[in-house]
Motif scaffolding. Structure first.
Motif, PDB file in Angstrom:
ATOM      1  N   ARG A 145     -71.601  -8.138  33.539  1.00 16.31           N
ATOM      2  CA  ARG A 145     -71.296  -9.311  34.381  1.00 16.31           C
ATOM      3  C   ARG A 145     -72.290  -9.392  35.536  1.00 16.31           C
ATOM      4  N   PHE A 185     -74.676 -20.759  22.534  1.00 18.19           N
ATOM      5  CA  PHE A 185     -74.243 -20.897  23.907  1.00 18.19           C
ATOM      6  C   PHE A 185     -72.738 -21.155  23.910  1.00 18.19           C
ATOM      7  N   PRO A 202     -68.189 -16.099  22.134  1.00 19.16           N
ATOM      8  CA  PRO A 202     -68.799 -16.888  23.215  1.00 19.16           C
ATOM      9  C   PRO A 202     -70.153 -16.317  23.639  1.00 19.16           C
ATOM     10  N   HIS A 203     -71.137 -17.184  23.760  1.00 16.89           N
ATOM     11  CA  HIS A 203     -72.501 -16.816  24.161  1.00 16.89           C
ATOM     12  C   HIS A 203     -73.231 -15.949  23.126  1.00 16.89           C
ATOM     13  N   ARG A 209     -76.339 -10.439  23.841  1.00 20.62           N
ATOM     14  CA  ARG A 209     -76.024  -9.735  25.096  1.00 20.62           C
ATOM     15  C   ARG A 209     -75.166  -8.496  24.868  1.00 20.62           C
ATOM     16  N   HIS A 265     -78.766 -16.727  31.205  1.00 19.69           N
ATOM     17  CA  HIS A 265     -77.565 -16.949  32.035  1.00 19.69           C
ATOM     18  C   HIS A 265     -77.739 -16.278  33.411  1.00 19.69           C
ATOM     19  N   TYR A 313     -77.601 -15.022  37.033  1.00 19.94           N
ATOM     20  CA  TYR A 313     -76.697 -14.971  38.189  1.00 19.94           C
ATOM     21  C   TYR A 313     -77.561 -14.702  39.433  1.00 19.94           C
ATOM     22  N   ASN A 355     -68.210 -29.090  31.462  1.00 16.51           N
ATOM     23  CA  ASN A 355     -67.421 -28.119  30.687  1.00 16.51           C
ATOM     24  C   ASN A 355     -65.964 -28.104  31.126  1.00 16.51           C
ATOM     25  N   ASP A 375     -68.963 -26.295  36.431  1.00 18.75           N
ATOM     26  CA  ASP A 375     -69.419 -25.749  35.147  1.00 18.75           C
ATOM     27  C   ASP A 375     -70.015 -26.902  34.336  1.00 18.75           C
ATOM     28  N   VAL A 409     -77.765 -25.134  32.932  1.00 21.10           N
ATOM     29  CA  VAL A 409     -76.332 -24.994  33.198  1.00 21.10           C
ATOM     30  C   VAL A 409     -76.172 -24.538  34.638  1.00 21.10           C
ATOM     31  N   TRP A 442     -73.149 -23.018  37.105  1.00 24.54           N
ATOM     32  CA  TRP A 442     -71.768 -22.491  37.010  1.00 24.54           C
ATOM     33  C   TRP A 442     -71.400 -21.677  38.239  1.00 24.54           C
ATOM     34  N   GLU A 450     -78.795 -21.727  34.757  1.00 26.12           N
ATOM     35  CA  GLU A 450     -79.195 -21.156  33.466  1.00 26.12           C
ATOM     36  C   GLU A 450     -80.154 -22.084  32.728  1.00 26.12           C
TER      37      GLU A 450
HETATM   38  O1  BG6 Z   1     -67.406 -15.004  30.749  1.00 24.28           O
HETATM   39  P1  BG6 Z   1     -68.669 -15.335  30.012  1.00 24.28           P
HETATM   40  O2  BG6 Z   1     -68.501 -15.370  28.516  1.00 24.28           O
HETATM   41  O3  BG6 Z   1     -69.809 -14.446  30.418  1.00 24.28           O
HETATM   42  O4  BG6 Z   1     -69.053 -16.808  30.418  1.00 24.28           O
HETATM   43  C1  BG6 Z   1     -69.177 -17.174  31.745  1.00 24.28           C
HETATM   44  C2  BG6 Z   1     -69.490 -18.671  31.899  1.00 24.28           C
HETATM   45  O5  BG6 Z   1     -70.778 -18.908  31.374  1.00 24.28           O
HETATM   46  C3  BG6 Z   1     -71.252 -20.228  31.629  1.00 24.28           C
HETATM   47  O6  BG6 Z   1     -72.527 -20.347  31.095  1.00 24.28           O
HETATM   48  C4  BG6 Z   1     -70.344 -21.235  30.967  1.00 24.28           C
HETATM   49  O7  BG6 Z   1     -70.804 -22.543  31.245  1.00 24.28           O
HETATM   50  C5  BG6 Z   1     -68.926 -21.029  31.450  1.00 24.28           C
HETATM   51  O8  BG6 Z   1     -68.079 -21.934  30.778  1.00 24.28           O
HETATM   52  C6  BG6 Z   1     -68.476 -19.587  31.230  1.00 24.28           C
HETATM   53  O9  BG6 Z   1     -67.205 -19.404  31.799  1.00 24.28           O
END
Ligand code: BG6
Length: 407
Positions: free
Chosen positions: A162, A172, A180-181, A185, A263, A265, A287, A308, A340, A342, A367
């Motif tokens: 994270r 994505f 998801p994603h 990763r 993605h 941060y 989103n 988002d 993106v 978020w 992103e």
């Molecule tokens: O918790 P994850 O899978 O790492 O994703 C985090 C966020 O990633 C972002 O890229 C998405 O737009 C969000 O919808 C999502 O909540």
């Protein structure tokens, strides 16, 4: 050979190869590609057997001229050597000479014993985990961390880390049948011994090349053969560049498609003081509203709650202004049309087990992505997506922040 790691040096059309096993030079080729060293066609690349050919190193004993307890020619040729991060030897005076990335790259044990590579350049540093091909840290010459990494981040496969820069590939979010994603990763990447990409023209840049190929299980979920090569480079001025190259290696003649995001941060002092510039007037998919399409109205994106959005056909350059720190992150993207933005805000922050309740105040994800139009590759085709991050001071003009000039 046999999964043993090797380094390939290239200079003016010539090349040489060095195995970590035995520190063994196995190949030296001229610009016509002719091999100049002999390597037996029967050479075994099977430790503890020495490699027959190339340049084995006989140390600490030549032949049987010494202690009976040492094997002939000693043991240096049957040991796994390591990259030397502090070679105590100047780089070659000729700046074009190839030398290994060991000059500025250190291989270290990271969190929970996961292996990471540390890149250093002019006081700046960056860290890359083999797990996820994941950049987890980018620090300036003052040692300040520029990427957000949650204090609750788990470094526990198969959970994604994270913070930092997770790679979303080949999907994505939930835009498909994969987790998801995607899965890049959550996979262990390997060092890429044959990146098929020239070293950076600036010999002082630190870089590392990683590679991901689908495992048997990945292939079941995503039945395509690919090679995903990632170069992470820390260049002069602390510019951090990630270059992804995905190649379709299908032998069934079939194309495949994927969506993608870096993605990232970013660490910010106070989210309510942050502005994202460069996305104004663009269309976006929200989103938080079933990905309905809207048009951005404001002159910059500011944050007052959960956000988002997938901005479509975003410009190549985006700026993230941190008012309190008086600095701006510049994001430059190539091959990645979308962006993106978020921030989970308080409720979603509390719902994430690997994210602190209050941490949403100190991060924003911007992103660089390819989402609306998935990338499609026919066999042998390759796609490149590049992200370049840099940090510049804010410029104040008449009380407002004048980022377009900095861009
Ligand atoms: O918790 P994850 O899978 O790492 O994703 C985090 C966020 O990633 C972002 O890229 C998405 O737009 C969000 O919808 C999502 O909540």
């Amino acid at each position: 050979m046999n999964g043993l790691e090797k380094l390939v040096l290239r200079e003016g059309g010539c090349s040489a190869e060095v195995y970590l096993y035995g520190a063994h030079v196995t190949s030296w080729k001229n610009a016509q590609g002719e091999e100049l060293l002999f390597l037996s066609s029967k050479a075994l690349f099977e430790p503890p057997k020495a490699i027959r050919g190339g340049i084995p190193i006989c140390f600490p004993q030549f032949s049987n001229l010494g202690s009976q307890s040492l094997p002939p020619h000693g043991f240096a040729h049957n040991r796994l050597w390591a990259l030397d991060a502090h070679p105590q030897l100047d780089p070659p005076p000729n700046a074009t000479a190839a030398f290994t990335e060991a000059q500025a790259v250190e291989r270290e044990g990271g969190m929970n014993g996961l292996e990471k590579l540390v890149l250093r350049e002019g006081g700046w540093s960056a860290e890359v985990y083999l797990y996820g091909g994941h950049v987890s840290s980018w620090k300036n010459a003052q040692g300040e961390e520029l990427l957000f990494l949650s204090s609750k981040a788990l470094f526990e496969p198969p959970k994604a880390i994270r913070g930092g820069i997770p790679i979303c590939f080949p999907q994505f979010s939930n835009l498909g049948s994969l987790p998801p994603h995607g899965f890049a990763r959550n996979r262990l990447w390997a060092l890429d011994a044959d990146p098929q990409l020239d070293p950076p023209p600036n010999a002082t840049a630190a870089f590392v090349d990683l590679i991901l190929s689908p495992s048997h299980d990945d292939f079941k979920a995503y039945p395509h053969s690919f090679e995903y090569r990632l170069r992470v480079q820390l260049g002069p001025g602390g510019v951090l560049t990630l270059t992804s190259r995905v190649r379709n290696t299908n032998s069934d003649g079939k194309p495949f498609s994927f969506t993608f995001a870096y993605h990232t941060y970013f660490s910010v002092s106070d989210i309510s003081e942050v502005r994202v510039e460069g996305l104004e007037t663009l269309d976006y998919l929200d989103n938080l509203q079933d990905r309905s399409r809207f048009t951005e109205q404001g002159d910059a994106i500011t944050f007052e709650g959960e956000l988002d959005r997938i901005y479509l056909e975003a410009p190549r350059k985006i700026a993230i202004l941190d008012h309190e720190k008086n600095r701006t992150f510049l994001v430059i993207k190539d091959g990645l049309p979308d962006a993106v933005v978020w921030n989970p805000w308080d409720k979603k922050a509390k719902a994430m087990s690997d994210f602190g309740d209050e941490e949403y105040k100190h991060m924003v994800c911007v992103e660089a992505a390819a989402i609306e139009d998935p990338v499609t590759l026919k066999p042998t085709e390759e796609w490149t997506g590049r992200l370049q991050l840099s940090l510049v001071p804010n410029t104040h003009v008449g009380g407002s922040l004048d980022v377009p000039n900095a861009l």
